[in-house]
Design a protein around this motif. Structure first.
Motif, PDB file in Angstrom:
ATOM      1  N   ASP A 251       0.825  -1.213   0.000  1.00 20.87           N
ATOM      2  CA  ASP A 251       0.000   0.000   0.000  1.00 20.87           C
ATOM      3  C   ASP A 251       0.865   1.272   0.000  1.00 20.87           C
ATOM      4  OD1 ASP A 251       1.029  -0.290   2.550  1.00 20.87           O
ATOM      5  OD2 ASP A 251      -0.821   0.333   3.556  1.00 20.87           O
ATOM      6  N   ALA A 252       2.012   1.214  -0.670  1.00 17.25           N
ATOM      7  CA  ALA A 252       2.954   2.343  -0.677  1.00 17.25           C
ATOM      8  C   ALA A 252       2.300   3.668  -1.081  1.00 17.25           C
ATOM      9  CB  ALA A 252       4.153   2.030  -1.573  1.00 17.25           C
ATOM     10  N   PRO A 253       1.508   3.705  -2.160  1.00 15.51           N
ATOM     11  CA  PRO A 253       0.895   4.990  -2.531  1.00 15.51           C
ATOM     12  C   PRO A 253      -0.040   5.538  -1.452  1.00 15.51           C
ATOM     13  CG  PRO A 253       0.778   3.446  -4.369  1.00 15.51           C
ATOM     14  CD  PRO A 253       1.233   2.675  -3.170  1.00 15.51           C
ATOM     15  N   THR A 254      -0.760   4.642  -0.786  1.00 16.69           N
ATOM     16  CA  THR A 254      -1.682   5.065   0.268  1.00 16.69           C
ATOM     17  C   THR A 254      -0.903   5.610   1.464  1.00 16.69           C
ATOM     18  OG1 THR A 254      -3.275   3.409  -0.426  1.00 16.69           O
ATOM     19  CG2 THR A 254      -3.549   4.294   1.790  1.00 16.69           C
ATOM     20  N   ARG A 255       0.164   4.930   1.845  1.00 12.28           N
ATOM     21  CA  ARG A 255       0.998   5.395   2.962  1.00 12.28           C
ATOM     22  C   ARG A 255       1.602   6.761   2.662  1.00 12.28           C
ATOM     23  NH1 ARG A 255       3.338   1.567   6.741  1.00 12.28           N
ATOM     24  NH2 ARG A 255       2.213  -0.404   6.583  1.00 12.28           N
ATOM     25  N   ALA A 256       2.107   6.916   1.434  1.00 13.33           N
ATOM     26  CA  ALA A 256       2.725   8.188   1.041  1.00 13.33           C
ATOM     27  C   ALA A 256       1.699   9.309   1.071  1.00 13.33           C
ATOM     28  CB  ALA A 256       3.342   8.060  -0.348  1.00 13.33           C
ATOM     29  N   ALA A 257       0.526   9.043   0.518  1.00 10.22           N
ATOM     30  CA  ALA A 257      -0.530  10.058   0.502  1.00 10.22           C
ATOM     31  C   ALA A 257      -0.960  10.416   1.915  1.00 10.22           C
ATOM     32  CB  ALA A 257      -1.717   9.562  -0.315  1.00 10.22           C
ATOM     33  N   ARG A 258      -1.060   9.414   2.786  1.00 11.11           N
ATOM     34  CA  ARG A 258      -1.469   9.651   4.176  1.00 11.11           C
ATOM     35  C   ARG A 258      -0.456  10.557   4.893  1.00 11.11           C
ATOM     36  NH1 ARG A 258      -2.924   4.540   5.662  1.00 11.11           N
ATOM     37  NH2 ARG A 258      -0.797   4.044   6.270  1.00 11.11           N
ATOM     38  N   SER A 259       0.836  10.325   4.652  1.00  7.71           N
ATOM     39  CA  SER A 259       1.874  11.151   5.289  1.00  7.71           C
ATOM     40  C   SER A 259       1.771  12.601   4.845  1.00  7.71           C
ATOM     41  CB  SER A 259       3.263  10.610   4.938  1.00  7.71           C
ATOM     42  OG  SER A 259       3.464   9.339   5.493  1.00  7.71           O
ATOM     43  N   VAL A 260       1.624  12.807   3.542  1.00  7.70           N
ATOM     44  CA  VAL A 260       1.557  14.170   3.010  1.00  7.70           C
ATOM     45  C   VAL A 260       0.245  14.844   3.414  1.00  7.70           C
ATOM     46  CG1 VAL A 260       1.495  15.549   0.882  1.00  7.70           C
ATOM     47  CG2 VAL A 260       3.181  13.717   1.145  1.00  7.70           C
ATOM     48  N   ASP A 261      -0.846  14.102   3.391  1.00 10.39           N
ATOM     49  CA  ASP A 261      -2.132  14.674   3.810  1.00 10.39           C
ATOM     50  C   ASP A 261      -2.088  15.095   5.277  1.00 10.39           C
ATOM     51  OD1 ASP A 261      -3.118  14.266   1.280  1.00 10.39           O
ATOM     52  OD2 ASP A 261      -4.280  12.469   1.798  1.00 10.39           O
ATOM     53  N   ALA A 262      -1.419  14.312   6.113  1.00  9.32           N
ATOM     54  CA  ALA A 262      -1.302  14.667   7.536  1.00  9.32           C
ATOM     55  C   ALA A 262      -0.529  15.975   7.700  1.00  9.32           C
ATOM     56  CB  ALA A 262      -0.615  13.546   8.307  1.00  9.32           C
ATOM     57  N   MET A 263       0.523  16.154   6.904  1.00  8.95           N
ATOM     58  CA  MET A 263       1.275  17.409   6.951  1.00  8.95           C
ATOM     59  C   MET A 263       0.381  18.580   6.571  1.00  8.95           C
ATOM     60  SD  MET A 263       4.773  16.140   5.061  1.00  8.95           S
ATOM     61  CE  MET A 263       4.926  17.714   4.288  1.00  8.95           C
ATOM     62  N   HIS A 264      -0.352  18.408   5.481  1.00  5.11           N
ATOM     63  CA  HIS A 264      -1.209  19.494   4.997  1.00  5.11           C
ATOM     64  C   HIS A 264      -2.321  19.812   5.990  1.00  5.11           C
ATOM     65  CE1 HIS A 264      -3.182  22.211   2.310  1.00  5.11           C
ATOM     66  NE2 HIS A 264      -4.282  21.485   2.330  1.00  5.11           N
ATOM     67  N   GLN A 265      -2.898  18.791   6.603  1.00  2.00           N
ATOM     68  CA  GLN A 265      -3.961  19.024   7.580  1.00  2.00           C
ATOM     69  C   GLN A 265      -3.438  19.715   8.837  1.00  2.00           C
ATOM     70  OE1 GLN A 265      -6.095  15.364   8.282  1.00  2.00           O
ATOM     71  NE2 GLN A 265      -6.617  15.138   6.112  1.00  2.00           N
TER      72      GLN A 265
END
Length: 196
Positions: free
Chosen positions: A60-74
């Motif tokens: 689930d690499a793309p999901t993990r990467a997106a989750r990390s960046v989304d957390a930063m943005h939030q």
């Protein structure tokens, strides 16, 4: 506190390292400085994290990467800057044309520093007239800690205690910082090992 006086734009190459990212963002959250990035920096961070997670075998690499960046943005919605078209079209003459977008984001937000691991790609001769300096995460974090060591150490202790996968002793945490190139930071914090 300090955040009203100093803005730092953080490059993707710095944000991909979890310990560097966590430490920088924890200090920003404690209002030592204002953190900024652009959508392109976030996109580059997401792509690099996706690659790292895939190399580690995560399906689930793309999901993990997106989750990390989304957390930063939030956590820092105000950090996202968009360069006006006239600034985005400027060419600053950086050695690597692919880094022009970093300065195009730094200029309109009046960043005083670009925090990057690619120091040679941001020569002082080009950044100086813009009143911007390039700093590695290690240099920048060490200087940030020096602003108020007591507050910084307490902030970093909170960060270390928050770590759960894996939990880390102060010594483990300092070794992790060193493993991610934060040698000066780890050296400064080693004098406060009992407090972090």
């Amino acid at each position: 506190m300090f955040a009203n006086r100093y803005t730092a734009l953080v490059d993707a190459c710095t944000l991909v390292s979890a310990p560097r990212r966590d430490l920088l963002l924890t200090l920003a959250e404690a209002e030592f400085f204002r953190v900024r990035w652009s959508q392109r920096i976030l996109d580059e961070t997401r792509a690099a994290l996706d690659k790292i997670f895939a190399e580690r075998g995560f399906a689930d690499a793309p999901t993990r990467a997106a989750r990390s960046v989304d957390a930063m943005h939030q956590a820092f919605p105000e950090a996202l800057v968009e360069a006006h078209a006239s600034v985005a079209a400027l060419k600053f003459g950086l050695p690597d044309a692919n880094d022009e977008h970093v300065l195009a984001a730094a200029v309109p937000t009046q960043a005083k520093a670009v925090v990057t691991e690619n120091i040679n790609d941001f020569p002082a001769a080009i950044l100086g007239p813009l009143n911007i300096e390039a700093r590695t995460a290690d240099e920048f974090i060490a200087d940030t800690i020096a602003l108020d060591e007591g507050k910084a150490v307490a902030t970093i202790r909170t960060l270390r205690i928050r770590l759960k996968r894996p939990e880390m002793s102060a010594e483990d945490y300092l070794r992790s910082l060193e493993a991610h190139g934060l040698f000066v930071t780890a050296s400064i914090l080693s004098g406060h090992a009992e407090s972090i």
